[in-house]
Design a protein around this motif. Structure first.
Motif, PDB file in Angstrom:
ATOM      1  N   ASP A  55       0.729  -1.167   0.137  1.00  0.00           N
ATOM      2  CA  ASP A  55      -0.036  -0.176  -0.039  1.00  0.00           C
ATOM      3  C   ASP A  55       0.887   1.372  -0.085  1.00  0.00           C
ATOM      4  O   ASP A  55       0.228   2.378  -0.131  1.00  0.00           O
ATOM      5  N   LYS A  56       2.339   1.128  -0.097  1.00  0.00           N
ATOM      6  CA  LYS A  56       2.952   2.310   0.080  1.00  0.00           C
ATOM      7  C   LYS A  56       4.436   1.910  -0.617  1.00  0.00           C
ATOM      8  O   LYS A  56       4.983   0.778  -0.239  1.00  0.00           O
ATOM      9  N   ASN A  57       4.927   2.736  -1.238  1.00  0.00           N
ATOM     10  CA  ASN A  57       6.416   2.545  -1.760  1.00  0.00           C
ATOM     11  C   ASN A  57       6.920   3.831  -1.837  1.00  0.00           C
ATOM     12  O   ASN A  57       6.631   4.952  -2.240  1.00  0.00           O
ATOM     13  N   GLU A  58       8.155   3.900  -1.306  1.00  0.00           N
ATOM     14  CA  GLU A  58       8.965   5.113  -0.962  1.00  0.00           C
ATOM     15  C   GLU A  58      10.263   5.166  -1.796  1.00  0.00           C
ATOM     16  O   GLU A  58      11.083   4.233  -1.782  1.00  0.00           O
ATOM     17  N   ASP A  59      10.744   6.378  -2.427  1.00  0.00           N
ATOM     18  CA  ASP A  59      11.880   6.402  -3.181  1.00  0.00           C
ATOM     19  C   ASP A  59      12.392   7.929  -2.946  1.00  0.00           C
ATOM     20  O   ASP A  59      12.014   8.675  -3.646  1.00  0.00           O
ATOM     21  N   GLY A  60      13.165   8.215  -1.923  1.00  0.00           N
ATOM     22  CA  GLY A  60      13.722   9.574  -1.861  1.00  0.00           C
ATOM     23  C   GLY A  60      12.516  10.375  -1.541  1.00  0.00           C
ATOM     24  O   GLY A  60      11.694  10.271  -0.573  1.00  0.00           O
ATOM     25  N   ARG A  61      12.388  11.582  -2.428  1.00  0.00           N
ATOM     26  CA  ARG A  61      11.392  12.438  -2.103  1.00  0.00           C
ATOM     27  C   ARG A  61      10.038  11.956  -2.626  1.00  0.00           C
ATOM     28  O   ARG A  61       8.945  12.599  -2.674  1.00  0.00           O
ATOM     29  N   PHE A  62      10.218  10.853  -3.159  1.00  0.00           N
ATOM     30  CA  PHE A  62       8.591  10.375  -4.054  1.00  0.00           C
ATOM     31  C   PHE A  62       8.254   9.261  -3.253  1.00  0.00           C
ATOM     32  O   PHE A  62       8.990   8.155  -2.683  1.00  0.00           O
ATOM     33  N   THR A  63       6.809   9.295  -3.000  1.00  0.00           N
ATOM     34  CA  THR A  63       6.069   8.168  -2.423  1.00  0.00           C
ATOM     35  C   THR A  63       4.851   7.731  -3.098  1.00  0.00           C
ATOM     36  O   THR A  63       4.057   8.814  -3.309  1.00  0.00           O
ATOM     37  N   VAL A  64       4.524   6.537  -3.370  1.00  0.00           N
ATOM     38  CA  VAL A  64       3.274   6.263  -4.042  1.00  0.00           C
ATOM     39  C   VAL A  64       2.270   5.594  -3.005  1.00  0.00           C
ATOM     40  O   VAL A  64       2.932   4.495  -2.431  1.00  0.00           O
ATOM     41  N   PHE A  65       0.996   5.936  -2.737  1.00  0.00           N
ATOM     42  CA  PHE A  65       0.492   5.202  -1.972  1.00  0.00           C
ATOM     43  C   PHE A  65      -0.832   4.457  -2.627  1.00  0.00           C
ATOM     44  O   PHE A  65      -1.516   5.137  -3.820  1.00  0.00           O
ATOM     45  N   LEU A  66      -1.306   3.421  -2.291  1.00  0.00           N
ATOM     46  CA  LEU A  66      -2.256   2.457  -3.323  1.00  0.00           C
ATOM     47  C   LEU A  66      -3.262   2.228  -2.145  1.00  0.00           C
ATOM     48  O   LEU A  66      -3.136   1.749  -1.205  1.00  0.00           O
ATOM     49  N   ASN A  67      -4.456   2.651  -2.533  1.00  0.00           N
ATOM     50  CA  ASN A  67      -5.832   2.225  -1.840  1.00  0.00           C
ATOM     51  C   ASN A  67      -6.645   1.238  -2.744  1.00  0.00           C
ATOM     52  O   ASN A  67      -7.505   1.841  -3.417  1.00  0.00           O
ATOM     53  N   LYS A  68      -6.416   0.169  -2.538  1.00  0.00           N
ATOM     54  CA  LYS A  68      -7.164  -0.949  -3.398  1.00  0.00           C
ATOM     55  C   LYS A  68      -8.916  -0.905  -3.215  1.00  0.00           C
ATOM     56  O   LYS A  68      -9.329  -1.053  -4.305  1.00  0.00           O
ATOM     57  N   SER A  69      -9.164  -0.713  -2.221  1.00  0.00           N
ATOM     58  CA  SER A  69     -10.515  -0.755  -1.826  1.00  0.00           C
ATOM     59  C   SER A  69     -11.217   0.491  -2.578  1.00  0.00           C
ATOM     60  O   SER A  69     -12.379   0.165  -3.263  1.00  0.00           O
ATOM     61  N   ALA A  70     -10.467   1.658  -2.743  1.00  0.00           N
ATOM     62  CA  ALA A  70     -11.324   2.825  -3.594  1.00  0.00           C
ATOM     63  C   ALA A  70     -10.628   2.738  -5.025  1.00  0.00           C
ATOM     64  O   ALA A  70     -11.015   3.606  -5.512  1.00  0.00           O
ATOM     65  N   LYS A  71      -9.529   1.944  -5.394  1.00  0.00           N
ATOM     66  CA  LYS A  71      -9.236   2.126  -6.715  1.00  0.00           C
ATOM     67  C   LYS A  71      -8.464   3.398  -6.867  1.00  0.00           C
ATOM     68  O   LYS A  71      -8.736   4.146  -7.824  1.00  0.00           O
ATOM     69  N   HIS A  72      -7.757   3.649  -6.025  1.00  0.00           N
ATOM     70  CA  HIS A  72      -7.102   4.934  -5.834  1.00  0.00           C
ATOM     71  C   HIS A  72      -5.512   4.866  -5.594  1.00  0.00           C
ATOM     72  O   HIS A  72      -5.260   4.197  -4.488  1.00  0.00           O
ATOM     73  N   LEU A  73      -4.917   5.588  -6.450  1.00  0.00           N
ATOM     74  CA  LEU A  73      -3.483   5.613  -5.868  1.00  0.00           C
ATOM     75  C   LEU A  73      -2.935   7.236  -5.932  1.00  0.00           C
ATOM     76  O   LEU A  73      -3.603   8.194  -6.924  1.00  0.00           O
TER      77      LEU A  73
END
Lengths: 111, 114
Positions: A55-73
């Motif tokens: 549900d989360k991946n981080e790389d330096g200043r960049f972070t991606v969040f995934l909410n599968k139930s909401a189909k939203h990132l």
């Protein structure tokens, strides 16, 4: 029918603040998600990705969040820098030959 | 570093001309793609290929064809160019790994049809 949607065509933030870019998808078969950055007159370049098992991946200043139930990132950039000004594309994949892109969000980071 | 090379960066063609856009990748990737990018529409898939001589239609194949005679080369063909095909065309290939697929793009080809 757009399976990947970026509803904000543009976003403007002040240097040093957080940029949050959003993406929604409709296909529940998507299991891998990516963000690409594109400067004018250049091809998109890979930025960061996340698998559906996380549900989360981080790389330096960049972070991606995934909410599968909401189909939203979402992509968070902290702190934002003027060099981050570009068009950001969200992409989703359901298999090795399938990659769908959103329409893109133009980020402007003001000094 | 993966390299995807599109031979033509800027082209101007007349309506009705046959247009070839060439793409070469140097990483032995099996899957290659052609997209077009238009303002407000993002990247739309025209055709993709998952092996030599294999091709599949994407979302907007009308007016286009493709050729994949060698693994490293994937060509997009506009049989009879029209003004609504004025666009930026992006070639890409996919690196497959256990964690997922990463797509690598070429620099893009700007085509203007007059």
């Amino acid at each position: 029918d757009q399976q990947v949607k970026q509803n904000s065509p543009s976003l403007s933030v002040q240097e040093g603040r957080i940029s949050i870019l959003n993406c929604d998808y409709t296909n529940s078969m998507f299991d891998y998600f990516l963000w690409y950055k594109k400067y004018p007159a250049e091809g998109p370049t890979f930025l960061i990705s996340i698998s559906s098992i996380k549900d989360k991946n981080e790389d330096g200043r960049f972070t991606v969040f995934l909410n599968k139930s909401a189909k939203h990132l979402s992509l968070h950039i902290v702190p934002s820098q003027p060099g981050d000004s570009a068009v950001y594309f969200c992409a989703a994949s359901a298999g090795p030959s399938d990659m769908r892109f959103g329409a893109g969000t133009r980020l402007t980071v003001k000094p | 570093d993966v390299k995807v090379t599109q031979s033509s960066r800027y082209l101007v063609k007349r309506t009705g001309e046959k247009v070839f856009l060439e793409c070469v990748q140097d990483m032995d990737h099996e899957n290659m793609f052609w997209y077009r990018q238009d303002p407000g529409l993002g990247l739309r898939l025209i055709y993709f290929s998952y092996d030599v001589k294999m091709k599949e239609k994407g979302d907007i194949p009308e007016g286009y064809s493709v050729s994949r005679e060698k693994k490293e080369r994937f060509s997009l063909i506009l049989e009879s160019a029209s003004t609504n095909q004025t666009s930026m065309y992006l070639c890409a290939s996919i690196h497959r790994s256990r964690s997922g697929n990463t797509i690598y793009f070429g620099e893009g080809s700007w085509l203007t049809v007059v």
